[in-house]
Design an enzyme around this catalytic site. Structure first.
Site, PDB file in Angstrom:
ATOM      1  N   TYR A  43     -94.554 -27.555  36.194  1.00  0.00           N
ATOM      2  CA  TYR A  43     -93.817 -27.866  34.961  1.00  0.00           C
ATOM      3  C   TYR A  43     -92.948 -26.699  34.508  1.00  0.00           C
ATOM      4  O   TYR A  43     -93.407 -25.551  34.513  1.00  0.00           O
ATOM      5  CB  TYR A  43     -94.787 -28.198  33.827  1.00  0.00           C
ATOM      6  CG  TYR A  43     -95.501 -29.503  33.976  1.00  0.00           C
ATOM      7  CD1 TYR A  43     -94.797 -30.714  34.068  1.00  0.00           C
ATOM      8  CD2 TYR A  43     -96.895 -29.545  33.999  1.00  0.00           C
ATOM      9  CE1 TYR A  43     -95.478 -31.914  34.193  1.00  0.00           C
ATOM     10  CE2 TYR A  43     -97.576 -30.746  34.120  1.00  0.00           C
ATOM     11  CZ  TYR A  43     -96.859 -31.929  34.220  1.00  0.00           C
ATOM     12  OH  TYR A  43     -97.527 -33.118  34.346  1.00  0.00           O
ATOM     13  N   LYS A  65    -127.779 -20.266  23.689  1.00  0.00           N
ATOM     14  CA  LYS A  65    -126.827 -21.124  22.966  1.00  0.00           C
ATOM     15  C   LYS A  65    -125.628 -21.425  23.862  1.00  0.00           C
ATOM     16  O   LYS A  65    -125.435 -20.766  24.888  1.00  0.00           O
ATOM     17  CB  LYS A  65    -126.376 -20.402  21.698  1.00  0.00           C
ATOM     18  CG  LYS A  65    -125.580 -19.150  21.995  1.00  0.00           C
ATOM     19  CD  LYS A  65    -125.360 -18.308  20.751  1.00  0.00           C
ATOM     20  CE  LYS A  65    -124.580 -17.055  21.119  1.00  0.00           C
ATOM     21  NZ  LYS A  65    -124.763 -15.982  20.150  1.00  0.00           N
TER      22      LYS A  65
HETATM   23  C1  LIG Z   1    -125.187 -14.734  20.609  1.00  0.00           C
HETATM   24  C2  LIG Z   1    -126.049 -13.879  19.807  1.00  0.00           C
HETATM   25  C3  LIG Z   1    -126.725 -12.801  20.395  1.00  0.00           C
HETATM   26  C4  LIG Z   1    -126.507 -12.354  21.823  1.00  0.00           C
HETATM   27  O1  LIG Z   1    -125.369 -11.529  21.912  1.00  0.00           O
HETATM   28  P1  LIG Z   1    -124.921 -10.902  23.321  1.00  0.00           P
HETATM   29  O2  LIG Z   1    -123.802  -9.996  22.971  1.00  0.00           O
HETATM   30  O3  LIG Z   1    -124.478 -12.047  24.162  1.00  0.00           O
HETATM   31  O4  LIG Z   1    -126.101 -10.221  23.891  1.00  0.00           O
HETATM   32  C5  LIG Z   1    -127.628 -12.115  19.595  1.00  0.00           C
HETATM   33  N1  LIG Z   1    -127.826 -12.461  18.300  1.00  0.00           N
HETATM   34  C6  LIG Z   1    -127.172 -13.470  17.714  1.00  0.00           C
HETATM   35  C7  LIG Z   1    -127.430 -13.805  16.285  1.00  0.00           C
HETATM   36  C8  LIG Z   1    -126.243 -14.204  18.440  1.00  0.00           C
HETATM   37  O5  LIG Z   1    -125.584 -15.199  17.848  1.00  0.00           O
END
Ligand SMILES: *Cc1c(COP(=O)(O)O)cnc(C)c1O
Length: 375
Positions: free
Chosen positions: A267, A38
């Site tokens: 700035y 994702k």
């Molecule tokens: C993003 C996510 C993960 C992965 O988590 P990490 O801490 O990056 O390993 C696992 N399960 C769900 C539902 C997530 O949204």
């Protein structure tokens, strides 16, 4: 971003593959590893990352939204693709068309998906999301069995798994992880006897800290990108050092100049030269993910040395002090994240200064700059 940007995020394909292999080696034989890709693979480029992982045997991928899953499928990813946030019932047919697997937590979505599946003459696998203490998405444990029974009556869909998520698995020994897992196990036990039923709850923190929670599949995100969920990598010699950060972010110096003692920089003149000083101007700012919080705090690597940011970070520009480093010229590389010579800046180093976590640093750099995969 055009190919002519000064700034470049470079991703090591080998590091991604090695991290995947490492996670795979940490789970029991037969336990699948879902690669969480994702947020454009936490800034590492979702499609290129998924291909790199597919090449070393990854067959399950996870994204947040339907639109991400469609891109993955259209780019030729063959494996199972999980969509964590579910979907708008109006888009159920897209789900069916692309053979995607949803996390299901509402009757409305399930009913729409069932209709779309029947219309297409397909059977769609769904996994039920249960909330075992995250206080986020999912049905409550007491409602799980009733919900699954309801789904069982719907044609075209079949419940093939149950999933949950840990709020604190990054903390070794967190009691909420133990409690959440026993809630999960109890909830799953009420569904015992189903065939090919896949239970999954472990994220990177749980894989590394709570191996007994791995169940039938784990969902690894940050570890695939080379970072520990709990911040700093553990000391040398521990397993943690087998994770290799995959992302490097570098830019080029666009001006070198000398400022007299007392000159204000950037700035608001929040920094004044404490001596006659030489600065390098970098074409990178908060727009590129270099947070404004790093004004007067951040560091970059030039000629293999850590040099400090002076003054406020602007939208597309910032200044660093290079007094005493000989021979620095326009066009020389400056590394914001990664290694140069013996010096290193990690996403954890940056996160510590911005009050954040490596996840956010990687997303900000990766998703706001031109990216390439190397090797
Ligand atoms: C993003 C996510 C993960 C992965 O988590 P990490 O801490 O990056 O390993 C696992 N399960 C769900 C539902 C997530 O949204």
């Amino acid at each position: 971003m055009s190919d002519t940007s000064f700034n470049c995020v470079s991703v090591s394909r080998k590091a991604l593959q090695s991290n995947y292999k490492f996670i795979e080696s940490r789970v029991a034989p037969g336990v699948k590893v879902m690669a969480m890709v994702k947020a454009d693979a936490y800034g590492h480029d979702m499609v290129l990352t998924a291909r790199a992982l597919e090449d070393v045997g990854c067959t399950v991928f996870g994204v947040a939204e339907l639109c991400e899953a469609v891109i993955l499928r259209k780019s030729g990813i063959k494996g199972q693709i999980f969509v964590m946030l579910g979907f708008d019932p109006e888009n159920a047919a897209i789900f069916v068309e692309h053979d995607l697997t949803p996390a299901i937590f509402s009757s409305r979505a399930a009913t729409a998906l069932s209709r779309a599946a029947v219309a297409a003459g397909k059977q769609v696998e769904v996994h039920v999301k249960v909330d075992t203490g995250m206080g986020r998405l999912g049905v409550m444990p007491r409602d799980l069995v009733g919900f699954v029974k309801e789904l069982d009556t719907l044609p075209g869909i079949s419940v093939q798994g149950v999933m949950s998520h840990f709020p604190e698995s990054d903390v070794p020994d967190s009691s909420s992880t133990r409690d959440g897992f026993s809630t999960f196990e109890q909830a799953c036990s009420l569904l015992a006897g189903r065939e090919n039923f896949v239970r999954h709850i472990a994220n990177s923190g749980a894989v590394l800290n709570f191996p007994d929670t791995n169940c039938d599949m784990v969902r690894a995100g940050i570890s695939l990108y080379g970072y520990h969920p709990f911040g700093k990598q553990p000391e040398n010699g521990s397993d943690g050092n087998r994770l290799i950060p995959a992302m490097t972010f570098s830019t080029q110096i666009i001006q070198v100049k000398d400022l007299p003692k007392g000159a204000g920089i950037s700035y608001g003149h929040t920094y004044r030269a404490e001596r006659d000083m030489r600065i390098a101007v970098l074409p990178v700012g908060y727009e590129d993910g270099f947070s404004r919080i790093l004004s007067n705090q951040g560091e970059v690597l030039i000629h293999g040395r850590k040099v400090p940011v002076r003054g406020r970070i602007c939208m597309n520009i910032c200044m660093v002090e290079i007094t005493g480093i000989d021979g620095v010229q326009v066009g020389d590389e400056a590394v914001l994240l990664g290694r140069q010579g013996d010096a290193v800046i990690t996403a954890d180093d940056i996160a510590e200064k911005t009050g954040s976590i490596s996840y956010e640093v990687l997303c900000l750099f990766g998703n706001n700059n031109k990216r390439v995969h190397r090797e």
